[in-house]
Motif scaffolding. Structure first.
Motif, PDB file in Angstrom:
ATOM      1  N   ARG A 176      30.677  39.874  32.998  1.00  0.00           N
ATOM      2  CA  ARG A 176      30.493  41.042  33.856  1.00  0.00           C
ATOM      3  C   ARG A 176      31.593  42.076  33.595  1.00  0.00           C
ATOM      4  O   ARG A 176      32.681  41.719  33.150  1.00  0.00           O
ATOM      5  CB  ARG A 176      30.490  40.594  35.312  1.00  0.00           C
ATOM      6  N   GLU A 178      33.672  43.767  35.457  1.00  0.00           N
ATOM      7  CA  GLU A 178      34.959  43.722  36.154  1.00  0.00           C
ATOM      8  C   GLU A 178      35.914  42.691  35.529  1.00  0.00           C
ATOM      9  O   GLU A 178      37.130  42.797  35.703  1.00  0.00           O
ATOM     10  CB  GLU A 178      34.766  43.437  37.655  1.00  0.00           C
ATOM     11  N   THR A 179      35.362  41.719  34.775  1.00  0.00           N
ATOM     12  CA  THR A 179      36.241  40.739  34.144  1.00  0.00           C
ATOM     13  C   THR A 179      36.955  41.318  32.926  1.00  0.00           C
ATOM     14  O   THR A 179      37.889  40.712  32.409  1.00  0.00           O
ATOM     15  CB  THR A 179      35.459  39.473  33.725  1.00  0.00           C
ATOM     16  N   ARG A 183      42.650  44.453  35.357  1.00  0.00           N
ATOM     17  CA  ARG A 183      43.206  43.204  35.885  1.00  0.00           C
ATOM     18  C   ARG A 183      42.195  42.061  35.841  1.00  0.00           C
ATOM     19  O   ARG A 183      42.378  41.020  36.475  1.00  0.00           O
ATOM     20  CB  ARG A 183      43.767  43.432  37.296  1.00  0.00           C
ATOM     21  N   GLY A 184      41.128  42.230  35.071  1.00  0.00           N
ATOM     22  CA  GLY A 184      40.152  41.163  34.899  1.00  0.00           C
ATOM     23  C   GLY A 184      40.703  40.031  34.043  1.00  0.00           C
ATOM     24  O   GLY A 184      41.617  40.234  33.243  1.00  0.00           O
ATOM     25  N   VAL A 185      40.134  38.856  34.210  1.00  0.00           N
ATOM     26  CA  VAL A 185      40.695  37.647  33.593  1.00  0.00           C
ATOM     27  C   VAL A 185      40.717  37.705  32.066  1.00  0.00           C
ATOM     28  O   VAL A 185      41.572  37.087  31.426  1.00  0.00           O
ATOM     29  CB  VAL A 185      39.934  36.385  34.087  1.00  0.00           C
TER      30      VAL A 185
ATOM     31  N   TYR B 255      43.114  34.384  40.450  1.00  0.00           N
ATOM     32  CA  TYR B 255      42.013  35.341  40.298  1.00  0.00           C
ATOM     33  C   TYR B 255      41.048  35.189  41.470  1.00  0.00           C
ATOM     34  O   TYR B 255      40.825  34.084  41.959  1.00  0.00           O
ATOM     35  CB  TYR B 255      41.286  35.100  38.966  1.00  0.00           C
ATOM     36  N   ASP B 257      37.125  35.881  43.329  1.00  0.00           N
ATOM     37  CA  ASP B 257      35.802  35.398  42.945  1.00  0.00           C
ATOM     38  C   ASP B 257      35.153  36.243  41.855  1.00  0.00           C
ATOM     39  O   ASP B 257      34.235  35.781  41.167  1.00  0.00           O
ATOM     40  CB  ASP B 257      34.874  35.344  44.170  1.00  0.00           C
ATOM     41  N   ASP B 258      35.621  37.481  41.693  1.00  0.00           N
ATOM     42  CA  ASP B 258      35.132  38.325  40.592  1.00  0.00           C
ATOM     43  C   ASP B 258      35.970  38.145  39.331  1.00  0.00           C
ATOM     44  O   ASP B 258      35.802  38.886  38.357  1.00  0.00           O
ATOM     45  CB  ASP B 258      35.157  39.805  41.012  1.00  0.00           C
ATOM     46  N   LEU B 259      36.911  37.195  39.382  1.00  0.00           N
ATOM     47  CA  LEU B 259      37.814  36.919  38.261  1.00  0.00           C
ATOM     48  C   LEU B 259      38.756  38.088  37.965  1.00  0.00           C
ATOM     49  O   LEU B 259      39.128  38.340  36.819  1.00  0.00           O
ATOM     50  CB  LEU B 259      37.035  36.504  37.007  1.00  0.00           C
ATOM     51  N   VAL B 260      39.116  38.777  39.026  1.00  0.00           N
ATOM     52  CA  VAL B 260      40.104  39.850  38.939  1.00  0.00           C
ATOM     53  C   VAL B 260      41.402  39.346  39.590  1.00  0.00           C
ATOM     54  O   VAL B 260      41.365  38.701  40.637  1.00  0.00           O
ATOM     55  CB  VAL B 260      39.602  41.123  39.652  1.00  0.00           C
ATOM     56  N   LEU B 261      42.520  39.643  38.945  1.00  0.00           N
ATOM     57  CA  LEU B 261      43.828  39.178  39.431  1.00  0.00           C
ATOM     58  C   LEU B 261      44.082  39.701  40.838  1.00  0.00           C
ATOM     59  O   LEU B 261      43.896  40.891  41.112  1.00  0.00           O
ATOM     60  CB  LEU B 261      44.912  39.678  38.470  1.00  0.00           C
ATOM     61  N   ARG B 262      44.484  38.811  41.733  1.00  0.00           N
ATOM     62  CA  ARG B 262      44.697  39.209  43.127  1.00  0.00           C
ATOM     63  C   ARG B 262      45.818  40.251  43.218  1.00  0.00           C
ATOM     64  O   ARG B 262      46.799  40.179  42.472  1.00  0.00           O
ATOM     65  CB  ARG B 262      45.033  37.980  43.969  1.00  0.00           C
ATOM     66  N   PRO B 263      45.657  41.208  44.133  1.00  0.00           N
ATOM     67  CA  PRO B 263      46.540  42.389  44.136  1.00  0.00           C
ATOM     68  C   PRO B 263      48.020  42.083  44.335  1.00  0.00           C
ATOM     69  O   PRO B 263      48.859  42.834  43.846  1.00  0.00           O
ATOM     70  CB  PRO B 263      45.993  43.247  45.286  1.00  0.00           C
TER      71      PRO B 263
END
Lengths: 277, 277
Positions: A176, A178-179, A183-185, B255, B257-263
């Motif tokens: 997806r 956003e990844t 800051r996506g994984v 990360y 649930d969207d696999l984005v690093l937490r702020p």
């Protein structure tokens, strides 16, 4: 001494593009997907139709259809006897016109082109091997890099033999969008593609446009496919007007004699963003 | 559901390594240079001698010597009729044991190995096509990724089928080391190699060690070659004790649930460094 590129700081792409009428752009479309019936195949077909409708000229390098050989061997350079030294031997074969015929044919297409579309699925966070080997074999020393100005400095990163061209990358991922955000994984897509955008295009003098990211490709519905085709058509229609990614010129004064970014620029930053003007 | 990897947060590499005596490490050496008489060839020979002297077991994948085919085609997956879908078809062929024999042979070596040495010259800021295509063809879904835990989450980035292994990258460049430093014109070597270190190794669960950079390779004197061999021997002797690059685990809580690093983690940072613990 081969062709000398434009001076750093000038905008070679703009000058080149101003000279051409908007409906007379020469586009080389490099396609590296094994399945013509894929989403990528459909987008390629839609893109080729769009550039024809715009009145542009187009040539294709469909690497799978061409059965392109991606592996550098001594045979590429006339089978010179003795130890293979890729940089030296490729430059010598280029200078003497004895590079393998398939390499010379691709170089001729690049010389001809004003713009290049490079389209591929992201495999292991890079181009498929067949495309990586198109870069490896075609962009030899003397043709795409390793050319020097009269004062001895290398013409690289914003200067050099392929200056004046611009490249649109069309890249699909299963993941997806956003990844691949900052800051996506997986890392920011611009950073994941740094070796291609900055290391291949910009190094050889070509302007890198923001990649067109076709995300969630494995789950694309027909409506998604049409949406992606519309995005692609819009990018192709605006090809001449886009502002490329503003990477720094190697010889523009931003790097010192060791090619390290001067301390007052992007002070303290150590990430790839520091290399943006 | 295939093999389930270790839980996130555990140190699978450490556990695996503790179980082995220090002189009983199984090393797979992947070599991707066309010229055995090159500096890379000499370093490979020195490295193989060093691991033998250390009492380790070693197997080789000398990709040029093997005439490795780097190009994914439908033939890899038993020539299934109809449209090729690489992810789906490779997973099915893996599950049914019908992957091409050369792919299965490389997978068997990876299963066997505790550590992998991946050695190549940096071409266009990435692995040569023959090595890129080793990743593309060997690391199929079900073998190296695409495996899920019982709760449905994907086992990736620090977890997954290849967990417990560690990888030492030995990479040569023509350029000087400072040009690959954090503010060097080419980008920090760790960032240039992000697609390999984070995207291939860590994604499949393997720990990435700091790459061994063999810089200025084209200008290496015999004394330089010996210095690089000594550096390589030291790295091989300490292989079990090195601390890998501390990339974040996908399922470790960093990360969302969207696999984005937490702020709150690496707040405000958008570069690749944000993905380090």
């Amino acid at each position: 001494m081969l062709a000398v590129g434009p001076l750093p700081g000038r905008r070679p792409a703009r000058a080149r593009w101003r000279e051409r009428k908007e409906n007379d752009i020469r586009i080389l479309w490099v396609f590296a997907h094994p399945e013509p019936g894929s989403l990528n195949g459909a987008l390629r077909d839609a893109g080729l139709k769009a550039v024809a409708d715009l009145g542009h000229e187009v040539r294709e390098s469909d690497l799978y259809a061409m059965d392109w050989n991606p592996v550098i061997t001594a045979a590429d350079y006339g089978d010179a006897a003795g130890r293979l030294v890729v940089g030296r031997d490729s430059a010598a074969a280029h200078a003497s016109g004895t590079l393998a015929a398939d390499i010379r044919a691709e170089q001729e297409k690049l010389r001809w082109a004003d713009a290049v579309v490079v389209q591929f699925p992201l495999w292991w966070f890079g181009p498929p091997a067949i495309l990586k080997g198109w870069f490896d074999r075609v962009l030899v020393q003397g043709f795409a890099h390793g050319v020097h100005a009269d004062d001895g400095r290398a013409l690289r990163y914003g200067a050099g033999p392929l200056s004046g061209r611009r490249v649109l990358t069309v890249v699909s991922t299963g993941a997806r969008p956003e990844t691949f955000a900052p800051r996506g994984v997986h890392g920011d897509l611009r950073h994941v593609l740094w070796p291609v955008l900055h290391g291949v295009y910009w190094y050889t003098g070509m302007d890198a446009l923001e990649p067109l990211h076709v995300a969630s490709a494995d789950r694309a519905t027909p409506a998604d496919a049409e949406r992606h085709a519309a995005r692609l058509r819009a990018r192709l229609a605006g090809l001449a007007d886009e502002r490329p990614i503003p990477y720094r010129h190697e010889s523009g004064g931003d790097y010192d004699d060791d090619l390290v970014l001067r301390p007052h620029l992007a002070a303290g930053a150590a990430g790839l963003e520091a290399h943006l003007r």
